[in-house]
Design an enzyme around this catalytic site. Structure first.
Site, PDB file in Angstrom:
ATOM      1  N   LYS A   1      70.630 -23.333  33.533  1.00  0.00           N
ATOM      2  CA  LYS A   1      70.690 -24.362  32.632  1.00  0.00           C
ATOM      3  C   LYS A   1      69.178 -24.588  32.160  1.00  0.00           C
ATOM      4  O   LYS A   1      69.019 -25.303  30.995  1.00  0.00           O
ATOM      5  CB  LYS A   1      71.105 -25.548  33.145  1.00  0.00           C
ATOM      6  CG  LYS A   1      72.401 -25.759  33.858  1.00  0.00           C
ATOM      7  CD  LYS A   1      72.779 -27.252  34.289  1.00  0.00           C
ATOM      8  CE  LYS A   1      73.859 -26.981  35.172  1.00  0.00           C
ATOM      9  NZ  LYS A   1      74.335 -28.415  35.897  1.00  0.00           N
TER      10      LYS A   1
ATOM     11  N   ASP B   1      58.876 -18.387  38.538  1.00  0.00           N
ATOM     12  CA  ASP B   1      58.313 -18.892  39.972  1.00  0.00           C
ATOM     13  C   ASP B   1      58.009 -17.610  40.574  1.00  0.00           C
ATOM     14  O   ASP B   1      56.924 -16.671  40.335  1.00  0.00           O
ATOM     15  CB  ASP B   1      59.349 -19.813  40.776  1.00  0.00           C
ATOM     16  CG  ASP B   1      58.609 -20.359  41.811  1.00  0.00           C
ATOM     17  OD1 ASP B   1      57.627 -19.721  42.436  1.00  0.00           O
ATOM     18  OD2 ASP B   1      59.351 -21.323  42.469  1.00  0.00           O
TER      19      ASP B   1
HETATM   20  C1  PRP Z   1      65.131 -21.975  38.103  1.00  0.00           C
HETATM   21  C2  PRP Z   1      64.256 -21.632  36.544  1.00  0.00           C
HETATM   22  C3  PRP Z   1      64.469 -20.231  36.593  1.00  0.00           C
HETATM   23  C4  PRP Z   1      64.406 -19.751  37.977  1.00  0.00           C
HETATM   24  C5  PRP Z   1      62.871 -19.295  38.263  1.00  0.00           C
HETATM   25  O1  PRP Z   1      66.604 -21.817  37.768  1.00  0.00           O
HETATM   26  O2  PRP Z   1      65.108 -22.066  35.486  1.00  0.00           O
HETATM   27  O3  PRP Z   1      65.844 -19.578  36.139  1.00  0.00           O
HETATM   28  O4  PRP Z   1      64.550 -20.728  38.918  1.00  0.00           O
HETATM   29  O5  PRP Z   1      62.668 -18.906  39.686  1.00  0.00           O
HETATM   30  P1  PRP Z   1      62.228 -17.529  40.036  1.00  0.00           P
HETATM   31  O6  PRP Z   1      61.185 -16.858  39.033  1.00  0.00           O
HETATM   32  O7  PRP Z   1      61.711 -17.979  41.421  1.00  0.00           O
HETATM   33  O8  PRP Z   1      63.461 -16.668  40.158  1.00  0.00           O
HETATM   34  P2  PRP Z   1      67.573 -22.808  38.864  1.00  0.00           P
HETATM   35  O9  PRP Z   1      67.906 -21.565  39.826  1.00  0.00           O
HETATM   36  O10 PRP Z   1      66.754 -23.822  39.484  1.00  0.00           O
HETATM   37  O11 PRP Z   1      68.733 -23.043  37.884  1.00  0.00           O
HETATM   38  P3  PRP Z   1      68.564 -23.980  36.823  1.00  0.00           P
HETATM   39  O12 PRP Z   1      67.922 -23.385  35.312  1.00  0.00           O
HETATM   40  O13 PRP Z   1      70.079 -24.429  36.297  1.00  0.00           O
HETATM   41  O14 PRP Z   1      68.002 -25.415  37.086  1.00  0.00           O
END
Ligand code: PRP
Length: 178
Positions: free
Chosen positions: A47, A107
């Protein structure tokens, strides 16, 4: 609006104005890089990317369309499980198209790695990446980055903590402990 339980945003990292200016710069750079190449398909990763994508696509000047994909790796936790899961696939075909994957934050890079592998199998003309925020801890290369940030949990401008705070107009640091 009720205040969510748990950790609270304690410090503004990027104001609404700073965000707007940086989005405009990114949109200019992306539009100049894609000029003359035909249409760009912006793929927002739900999202978190929905607000950034909405702002970015409205500031771009080259032909563009929008699609969405959803993955999840954090759930309600503040540490990535590293185990990325496809929750919702694109609506359209990307074969032969210029794809720009748009994220709110990178991240560990697990999400981008997973998505790049998945999308490249579908025969796009090109795939590039854009993230509004990237943590300065040696994640994967990203083609367009809004801001590099320290390894802190941030919320607002689409970014959440347990699904809360996404609608904040600025980006703030969340105090996870204490
Ligand atoms: C978060 C963010 C990225 C991902 C990055 O998504 O929106 O998609 O984490 O992290 P990474 O580089 O360690 O893979 P999340 O899983 O929190 O879902 P959301 O976007 O629905 O909040």
């Amino acid at each position: 609006m009720t205040t969510p339980e748990g950790p609270k945003p304690v410090r503004i990292l990027f104001s609404e104005d700073a965000i707007r200016r940086r989005v405009e710069e990114l949109a200019r750079q992306i539009s100049s890089d894609y000029a003359g190449k035909g249409e760009v398909l912006l793929v927002g990763v739900l999202k978190g990317a929905f607000i950034f994508l909405a702002d970015l696509c409205r500031k771009m000047t080259v032909p563009r369309r929008v699609d969405f994909i959803a993955v999840s790796s954090y759930g309600d936790k503040t540490v990535s499980s590293g185990n990325v899961r496809l929750v919702l696939d694109l609506r359209g075909d990307i074969a032969g198209r210029h794809v720009l994957v748009v994220e709110d934050i990178v991240d560990t890079g697990s999400t981008f790695s997973y998505l790049l592998e998945l999308l490249r199998l579908r025969g796009p003309a090109s795939v590039k990446t854009c993230a509004f925020l990237r943590k300065e801890k040696g994640g994967p290369p990203v083609d367009y980055v809004g801001f590099e940030i320290a390894d802190e949990w941030v919320v607002g401008y689409g970014l959440d903590y347990a699904d809360a705070y996404r609608a904040l107009p600025h980006i703030a640091v969340l105090q996870v402990n204490g």
